[in-house]
Each structure stands twice: as structure tokens, then as C-alpha cells.
Design a protein around this motif. Structure first.
Motif, PDB file in Angstrom:
ATOM      1  N   GLU A 219       0.818  -1.210   0.000  1.00  0.00           N
ATOM      2  CA  GLU A 219       0.000   0.000   0.000  1.00  0.00           C
ATOM      3  C   GLU A 219       0.854   1.263   0.000  1.00  0.00           C
ATOM      4  OE1 GLU A 219      -3.307   0.523  -0.064  1.00  0.00           O
ATOM      5  OE2 GLU A 219      -3.748  -1.609  -0.353  1.00  0.00           O
ATOM      6  N   TYR A 220       1.935   1.271   0.800  1.00  0.00           N
ATOM      7  CA  TYR A 220       2.680   2.520   0.971  1.00  0.00           C
ATOM      8  C   TYR A 220       4.110   2.495   0.446  1.00  0.00           C
ATOM      9  CZ  TYR A 220       4.800   0.307   5.112  1.00  0.00           C
ATOM     10  OH  TYR A 220       5.474  -0.543   5.961  1.00  0.00           O
ATOM     11  N   SER A 221       4.651   1.337   0.133  1.00  0.00           N
ATOM     12  CA  SER A 221       6.011   1.275  -0.395  1.00  0.00           C
ATOM     13  C   SER A 221       6.125   0.101  -1.362  1.00  0.00           C
ATOM     14  CB  SER A 221       7.035   1.126   0.735  1.00  0.00           C
ATOM     15  OG  SER A 221       8.368   1.173   0.225  1.00  0.00           O
ATOM     16  N   PRO A 222       5.641   0.272  -2.608  1.00  0.00           N
ATOM     17  CA  PRO A 222       5.616  -0.847  -3.557  1.00  0.00           C
ATOM     18  C   PRO A 222       6.984  -1.480  -3.802  1.00  0.00           C
ATOM     19  CG  PRO A 222       4.276   0.970  -4.369  1.00  0.00           C
ATOM     20  CD  PRO A 222       5.001   1.479  -3.159  1.00  0.00           C
ATOM     21  N   HIS A 472       8.381  18.186  -1.772  1.00  0.00           N
ATOM     22  CA  HIS A 472       7.648  17.516  -2.854  1.00  0.00           C
ATOM     23  C   HIS A 472       7.005  16.295  -2.230  1.00  0.00           C
ATOM     24  CE1 HIS A 472       6.560  16.469  -6.927  1.00  0.00           C
ATOM     25  NE2 HIS A 472       7.038  15.254  -6.735  1.00  0.00           N
ATOM     26  N   VAL A 473       5.686  16.358  -2.047  1.00  0.00           N
ATOM     27  CA  VAL A 473       4.963  15.379  -1.241  1.00  0.00           C
ATOM     28  C   VAL A 473       4.897  14.037  -1.964  1.00  0.00           C
ATOM     29  CG1 VAL A 473       2.769  14.906  -0.091  1.00  0.00           C
ATOM     30  CG2 VAL A 473       3.635  17.251  -0.226  1.00  0.00           C
ATOM     31  N   ALA A 474       5.116  12.949  -1.228  1.00  0.00           N
ATOM     32  CA  ALA A 474       5.116  11.607  -1.796  1.00  0.00           C
ATOM     33  C   ALA A 474       3.695  11.153  -2.117  1.00  0.00           C
ATOM     34  CB  ALA A 474       5.776  10.628  -0.838  1.00  0.00           C
ATOM     35  N   TYR A 475       3.586  10.013  -2.792  1.00  0.00           N
ATOM     36  CA  TYR A 475       2.298   9.513  -3.273  1.00  0.00           C
ATOM     37  C   TYR A 475       1.254   9.391  -2.157  1.00  0.00           C
ATOM     38  CZ  TYR A 475       4.347   8.187  -7.780  1.00  0.00           C
ATOM     39  OH  TYR A 475       4.946   8.205  -9.009  1.00  0.00           O
ATOM     40  N   GLY A 476       1.629   8.760  -1.071  1.00  0.00           N
ATOM     41  CA  GLY A 476       0.630   8.451  -0.055  1.00  0.00           C
ATOM     42  C   GLY A 476       0.308   9.578   0.894  1.00  0.00           C
ATOM     43  N   ARG A 536      -6.408   7.800 -11.803  1.00  0.00           N
ATOM     44  CA  ARG A 536      -6.292   6.371 -11.545  1.00  0.00           C
ATOM     45  C   ARG A 536      -4.881   6.062 -11.049  1.00  0.00           C
ATOM     46  NH1 ARG A 536      -8.908   1.872 -13.257  1.00  0.00           N
ATOM     47  NH2 ARG A 536     -10.235   3.148 -14.590  1.00  0.00           N
ATOM     48  N   ARG A 537      -4.789   5.297  -9.977  1.00  0.00           N
ATOM     49  CA  ARG A 537      -3.497   4.824  -9.478  1.00  0.00           C
ATOM     50  C   ARG A 537      -3.685   3.422  -8.930  1.00  0.00           C
ATOM     51  NH1 ARG A 537       1.601   5.578  -7.756  1.00  0.00           N
ATOM     52  NH2 ARG A 537       2.152   4.976  -5.624  1.00  0.00           N
ATOM     53  N   ALA A 544      -5.405  10.307  -2.348  1.00  0.00           N
ATOM     54  CA  ALA A 544      -4.479  11.199  -1.650  1.00  0.00           C
ATOM     55  C   ALA A 544      -4.217  12.466  -2.455  1.00  0.00           C
ATOM     56  CB  ALA A 544      -3.168  10.468  -1.375  1.00  0.00           C
ATOM     57  N   CYS A 545      -4.249  12.348  -3.784  1.00  0.00           N
ATOM     58  CA  CYS A 545      -4.061  13.519  -4.639  1.00  0.00           C
ATOM     59  C   CYS A 545      -5.218  14.494  -4.479  1.00  0.00           C
ATOM     60  CB  CYS A 545      -3.910  13.084  -6.091  1.00  0.00           C
ATOM     61  SG  CYS A 545      -3.872  14.442  -7.285  1.00  0.00           S
ATOM     62  N   ASP A 546      -6.449  13.986  -4.497  1.00  0.00           N
ATOM     63  CA  ASP A 546      -7.617  14.858  -4.363  1.00  0.00           C
ATOM     64  C   ASP A 546      -7.603  15.601  -3.035  1.00  0.00           C
ATOM     65  OD1 ASP A 546      -8.506  14.042  -6.841  1.00  0.00           O
ATOM     66  OD2 ASP A 546      -9.874  12.521  -6.048  1.00  0.00           O
ATOM     67  N   THR A 547      -7.276  14.870  -1.966  1.00  0.00           N
ATOM     68  CA  THR A 547      -7.234  15.502  -0.642  1.00  0.00           C
ATOM     69  C   THR A 547      -6.145  16.558  -0.582  1.00  0.00           C
ATOM     70  OG1 THR A 547      -8.025  13.453   0.369  1.00  0.00           O
ATOM     71  CG2 THR A 547      -6.967  15.061   1.822  1.00  0.00           C
TER      72      THR A 547
END
Length: 728
Positions: A219-222, A472-476, A536-537, A544-547
């Protein structure tokens, strides 16, 4: 050829995944451990891996072969260990590791050295030291940890994968076998009755823990989920648990085992064909191929006349299974080095060439088996002498490591020895920076100069403050950190807002902010588009992008800035594509521009830059005297022309100003070189380099309205006409 070793993993991987078919039974291990259906299953697994890596349509999930091999390995090796524990002589750890050394190291050492030589001759010269480090870690079965760590670097995601990346699964296996034999011996000695059950309990607990980590970490570190041994041990453990239950499995009725085996094979094939690069893996998706392998092996313990053995025990598959280890070792470096040796640009190989290279790799695996593996493994000098075998293994690993270290000290030459004008100095002193940039673009050199700034080897490692400071904020993440630069005490606030293609302009804006006394606030997030469109991710919503976007816009409104610069990459797809994609993006961008404009700021819509053909740094390193081979051309360099049109239309409707950076990286004739003056334009396959962005700060300053831009010929891309100067 762009190849991923797995989903969600780029190395450089989202990528990309082979298992190590290292579990072939040998006479030294006892012919009783050899099952023809197991050999056939190994052949199926390696074929899926090879077809997936070759880019054959319909096999996007071929990476599940790794999971099949892990289960086979756990089953076969544990069966052999239990057999030895049950024998009068008992289990010898020295003999176990001696067999592993003789089985694995002769072939793997040969491939490591050959791959290192091929990398030196044909692959990216700028990445050779990285490849040498990969070779070194492969020699000591630790490359999976190196790949997992590098996979967390957002800016390294688009980099080509390492030719040593396939060694990650050997590393996982050997790390498992450092622990499992010791745990098995300890449990076996403590148990007096029902030993298999007593041994199975702690192993089952560890498997459940490992599987839980696999689901959670995916979920947080593929990259750590994919390459980490802690998330993969349970797959080997599943095979080991199966081996501990083998006696009971042999009593299963044929009417049950036959459908079990066919169902298992169907599960494996279904996962290989239904999964793809967007599948979050391993996570819970890995259950399907692991269950399939378990069913095939379990059913094969009580073979049925109509079971899958009808297919898997056929001679061609059995023979291919015997070559699977060598095929696995050779096919991946050939897929990466072969096209480069033929003069192909990175990522431009086709499926036919890839299949031809894989066929050559199969031939090499046969030669390696006959001339290297078997002669060493079955040599009389090692019979009954585990110490001698261990010393040979240590010598092979140490030799490969020494060659890697030595090679790293003598990397191939990169530059041509000539010099070029300094881009930064030329633009800083020019009366008309845009005109001077145009002149340098038209006269860009076709070979790398000796005064390259920064050096080619440093371009990818350079990180601006927004990356170093975690801005630069990470994906999650959904946080909006207070990142202020320039003059923090200034009352004139400028905001940079968007994804990494906005963050690429931070060096230029930070320089302008310092020179002109702004307070620069950076608000950027990985792959998060400025448009109010849910992306889509991993097959689901990028929530997380929308928030984060909503929080960032609220922060902008509270800042009351003078100027907001909004930019996004043209890549990325909506979660729910509308019937009119252009309108969907236009509405999304207009909503953002209107919301940001409500702060009272002037809004600049900075279009995405044209993209290079391939990774610009790697291409420049491979063709340092033929940089024209790396250049892109308009309009093909535009990632998504319709997306640009949506930005222009939305900006026109909301009153934002459009700034097109295409004339800064492409000539009036449409050529987009990778070198301007003494500076490489791009850092990878899409982002502008830090050095180039900072050098063109005077040009960006003019386009932001600090002086009227002179009329220059601009490539026709359908962009809006220039707007009035901005006055932040």
C-alpha cells in the motif's frame, strides 16, 4: 526497449520480475527428489517470465513466475532437508550450503561478469558505476535490498532497469535459506513426536506475518513490498509447509488430485494473463499464483492418470525445466544489452527482436549447463568434500566482487574533449536572454563537451531543495508542508503549484525569488495533476491527490499571493474517463484556475515541456558523440496535444495566462536537442534537469512579465497567443 520487472516498480520499476529456478534436483541431492511434473511446472513459470519480459501481448502478468518458483523452491529444498534429518547421518549445514554453492555460483558468476562487460561496452556510461554496485551486491545476494531502497526515489522511477535486476530473487531465496534450515533443525530437535506438526507451527506463524507485511507494505512502499525478503518469505514458506505435509498428501484420492492440479495450473495462467503493470503486487493478488503452485505440487504428491502431469511431464517441458536456471540468468541482460549493442535507443526494441534475444539466451543456458554448471557440480574433487565446495563458492563470489570494484574504478569515457558555451553565463549576461537561448538551441553540439555543467554523472543525483527538504509530497501523503524559499520575510508571495513537472521549475523560480526579493512557496506532489480530476493509481482512485489538492488550494487562498504558477505533466489518466476527454480536463483545469484565482493572484498556466524520445541522460551516455540520435522532434515530443489544448482553453475561460516552454527546449524548426550550450536539458525521460531550469531563469523571468518578451518564432503547437505581461 522499456522493460519493467514488475508492476509499480521502475528502475529503473513499478518493474519489472523473474524468479530464480535454482531448485533443480541433482544426483547429489537424490533422484528421489526429482518429479517430472515439477520440472514441467518450472518450464511453465520461466516461460511466463520470459514472455512477459519480451513484451508479448497477453502476458503482462508473466512476473508471477517468480511466485511459482518460490513455492517450488520451498517445497523441494524442504523435502530434501527433512529427508536428511530423518536419515541416520542427520542434516549437515555445511553440506547443504556446499550444494547450494556448487549449484548456483558457477553459472551466476559467469553471468555477472559477462553482464558487467556488456554494460561497460554498450549501456549507459553515466550509470556504469551504479551497475557495478548492482553487480557487487548481486555477488553477495543483497541486490534486492539495494533495489528496494532505490525504488523509493520518485525521480528514479523512469530510469531504465538494471541489467542485474533479475538477481533480486536469488537474493531473496538465499536470505530465506540462511534462516530456514536453522529453524528447521532447532524445531526438529525440540520435538520428540509429531515433528512435522511442531515444525509447521512456527513456520505457519512466520508465513502469516510475512503475508500480512506483503499486503500492508504494498500500500505505501511498492518497491519494498516487491523486492523485500520480509514480504516474500511466506511464498517459500508455503512450499515448505507443503513439503512437511507430503506424507498425508500422498494418500489423497485420484478423483481429488486430478482437478486440483488442473485448477492450480489455471490459477497460474489466469494471473499471468489477467495481471499487468497496474496490478498492486505482491499484496493480496499474489495469492492466486501461489495457490496455483501449491495445488499443482500438492496434487502431484498423489499423481493421477488424468492430472496435469499429462502435460507437465512431457519431455519438451521437462527439458526446458532443466534449462530454466540458465535461461533465467541469461535472458534479462540480453534483453537490455542486446538492443544497445545493435545501436537501438533505450526503449525502442520490438517484440520480435526481444524474442530472438530470448532464444539466444536459451542457447546460452544450454551451453552453460553443459560446459560450466554440470562439470563443476559433479566434479569428483567436490564429492564428499563440502569444505572444498564452500571455498570455491567463496572464491567465486569474492572474484565477482573484485571484478565489479575494479570495473567501477575504470568507467568508460563519456565526453568528447571539446568545450561549449556556458548556458548559465550566456543567458545571465545576454541583453536578450530569449534570443540568446534561441541561438544556442540552433547551434547545439552533437557531442558531449568536456565542460558539461553539471557533469553527466551528477545530473540524476542532483536534488533541489524541494526534494531535499521533503517539500515535494510523496504519493501516499496528504500533508501540505510550509515550504518557503527566496526571501521568507517578503510581502510579495509567489506560489508554485502542481506535480513534479511543476517542481522541475523550482530551481529557476528560487533563483528569481532570491534576485527579486519574493517569498516563494512550493506546493507540489508526486503525479498529482493540478486539474480537479480524480486520477487512476494502481487500478483505483488516487484519493491522496484529491485531498492534497484541496488542502493546497486552501493554503494558496490563505496566502493571498501575487502570482501562482500552475503546471502539470501531460501524463496520467482519469479514474472515470468521460465521453469527451478534452472537456473533462478543461473543466478540471478551469475549476482549479478559478479556485486559485479567488485568492486575488494572477494565475500562470505553465504548459508541460516537450518530452525527450528516451531517457536523455542514458541516451547521451550511450551516444556521447552522436547526440542527434537522442533528439526529439515536434509535434511528436508533445506528450498529449489534447491535454495542452484543454489547459489553453481552460486558461482562456478563467483569465489565466498561458506560458509555453516549448521554445526554450526546441528550435523553430521543431528539433528538441538534449544539449544546449554546456547543459543537458533533461534529467530523465520527461523532467527538465536542475541545471537547465536554473540556467533559463532569466528567460522564465521575462515570460512572467518582468520585461516584455521580444517577438520570436515559436513552433506552432496550437497554443494561445501571448498574454499581457504579469506584474506580481
Amino acid at each position: 526497449m522499456s522493460v519493467s520487472l514488475g508492476p509499480n516498480v521502475s528502475m529503473n520499476v513499478k518493474t519489472t520480475t523473474t524468479a530464480t529456478p535454482t531448485t533443480q534436483a541433482t544426483p547429489a541431492e537424490g533422484q528421489a527428489g526429482l518429479r517430472l511434473d515439477m520440472q514441467g511446472l518450472r518450464a511453465v513459470a520461466v516461460s511466463l517470465v520470459v514472455l512477459g519480459h519480451a513484451g508479448v501481448a497477453g502476458f503482462g502478468g508473466g512476473y508471477v513466475g517468480v511466485d511459482v518458483f518460490f513455492v517450488i523452491s520451498g517445497f523441494l529444498i524442504t523435502s530434501l532437508l527433512v529427508r536428511e534429518l530423518s536419515a541416520r547421518s542427520g542434516l549437515s549445514i555445511r553440506r547443504f550450503y556446499a550444494r547450494r554453492a556448487l549449484r548456483l555460483l558457477p553459472a551466476s558468476t559467469l553471468v555477472v561478469v559477462a553482464t558487467l562487460a556488456g554494460s561497460w561496452l554498450f549501456l549507459s556510461r553515466v550509470r556504469f558505476e551504479e551497475y557495478a554496485g548492482d553487480a557487487l551486491s548481486s555477488a553477495f545476494y543483497a541486490v534486492n535490498l539495494r533495489l528496494a531502497a532505490s525504488g523509493t526515489d520518485y525521480l528514479a522511477e523512469g530510469s531504465p532497469p538494471s541489467p542485474f535486476q533479475h538477481f533480486w530473487s536469488l537474493a531473496v531465496e538465499e536470505q530465506f535459506y540462511l534462516l530456514w534450515p536453522l529453524l528447521l533443525i532447532l524445531s526438529w530437535r525440540l520435538a520428540r513426536r509429531r515433528r512435522a506438526l511442531v515444525v509447521a507451527v512456527p513456520l505457519a506463524v512466520l508465513c502469516l506475518l510475512s503475508f500480512g507485511l506483503s499486503v500492508a507494505v504494498t500500500e505505501y512502499s511498492p518497491s519494498w513490498a516487491y523486492f523485500g525478503s520480509h514480504t516474500r518469505f511466506w511464498e517459500l514458506g508455503a512450499g515448505a509447509l507443503l513439503a512437511l505435509s507430503a506424507d498425508r498428501l500422498r494418500t489423497l484420492p485420484a478423483r481429488l488430485t486430478a482437478p486440483m492440479t488442473w485448477t492450480g495450473l489455471a490459477c497460474i495462467l489466469a494471473s499471468a494473463t489477467l495481471y499487468g503493470k497496474d496490478t498492486p503486487f505482491p499484496g493480496y493478488h499474489v495469492l492466486l499464483p501461489v495457490l496455483g503452485a501449491v495445488l499443482v505440487l500438492a496434487g502431484g504428491c498423489a499423481p493421477s492418470r488424468y492430472g496435469v502431469q499429462l502435460l507437465l511431464a512431457r519431455r519438451p517441458l521437462v527439458r526446458l525445466g532443466g534449462l530454466s536456471y540458465g535461461w533465467y540468468l541469461w535472458h534479462w541482460p540480453l534483453l537490455l544489452i542486446g538492443p544497445a549493442a545493435l545501436g537501438r535507443l533505450p526503449g525502442t526494441s520490438d517484440v520480435r527482436l526481444s524474442l530472438l534475444l530470448c532464444a539466444i539466451a536459451l542457447g546460452l543456458s544450454w551451453v552453460t549447463l553443459r560446459l560450466v554448471e554440470n562439470p563443476v557440480r559433479f566434479h569428483s574433487a567436490f564429492r564428499g568434500r563440502p569444505g572444498r565446495a564452500l571455498r570455491l563458492g567463496a572464491a567465486l563470489s569474492a572474484g565477482a566482487a573484485l571484478i565489479a570494484v575494479t570495473a567501477a574504478a575504470f568507467p568508460p569515457a563519456i565526453d568528447s574533449g571539446t568545450t561549449s558555451p556556458s548556458l548559465r553565463q550566456a543567458l545571465a549576461t545576454a541583453p536578450d536572454p530569449q534570443l540568446r537561448l534561441r541561438e544556442l538551441l540552433e547551434t547545439s553540439a552533437t557531442s558531449l563537451p568536456s565542460n558539461l555543467a553539471p557533469p553527466l554523472t551528477d545530473i540524476k543525483s542532483v536534488r533541489s531543495a524541494v526534494y531535499r527538504d521533503g517539500c515535494h509530497v510523496a504519493y501516499g501523503s496528504t500533508s501540505v508542508p510550509p515550504c518557503e524559499y527566496g526571501d521568507p520575510a517578503s510581502g510579495k508571495v509567489v506560489v508554485l503549484f502542481g506535480d513534479s513537472h511543476a517542481a522541475q521549475w523550482f530551481p529557476a523560480l528560487n533563483r528569481l525569488a532570491k534576485e527579486r526579493g519574493w517569498k516563494l512557496v512550493s506546493l507540489t506532489k508526486a503525479s498529482c495533476k493540478a486539474a480537479k480530476v480524480t486520477l487512476r493509481r494502481f487500478g483505483g482512485p488516487y484519493a491522496a491527490c484529491d485531498t492534497w489538492r484541496s488542502r493546497a488550494i486552501a493554503r494558496i487562498v490563505s496566502l493571498r499571493p501575487a502570482l501562482v504558477i500552475v503546471s502539470s505533466s501531460d501524463a496520467g489518466d482519469p479514474l472515470y474517463p468521460g465521453p469527451d476527454p478534452v472537456k473533462q480536463w478543461t473543466d478540471g483545469f478551469r475549476a482549479t484556475y478559478d479556485a486559485v484565482g479567488a485568492s486575488g493572484a494572477r494565475v500562470v498556466a505553465l504548459l508541460d515541456t516537450p518530452w525527450p524520445r528516451v531517457d536523455a541522460v542514458d541516451c547521451a551516455a550511450m551516444f556521447s558523440l552522436r547526440l542527434d540520435r537522442c533528439a526529439a522532434r515536434l509535434p511528436g515530443a508533445i506528450r498529449d496535444a489534447s491535454r495542452r489544448g484543454a489547459v489553453v482553453e481552460a486558461a482562456g475561460e478563467s483569465g489565466a495566462v498561458v506560458v509555453d516552454p516549448a521554445p526554450w527546449v526546441c528550435t523553430a524548426g521543431g528539433d528538441c536537442p538534449v544539449l544546449v550550450g554546456n547543459t543537458v536539458v533533461y534529467r530523465d525521460d520527461s523532467h527538465v534537469s536542475e541545471g537547465f531550469a536554473e540556467a533559463v531563469a532569466p528567460v522564465l523571468g521575462e515570460r512572467l512579465g518582468f520585461s516584455p518578451p521580444p517577438p520570436l518564432p515559436v513552433p506552432s503547437l496550437g497554443a494561445a497567443a501571448p498574454r499581457p505581461p504579469l506584474r506580481p
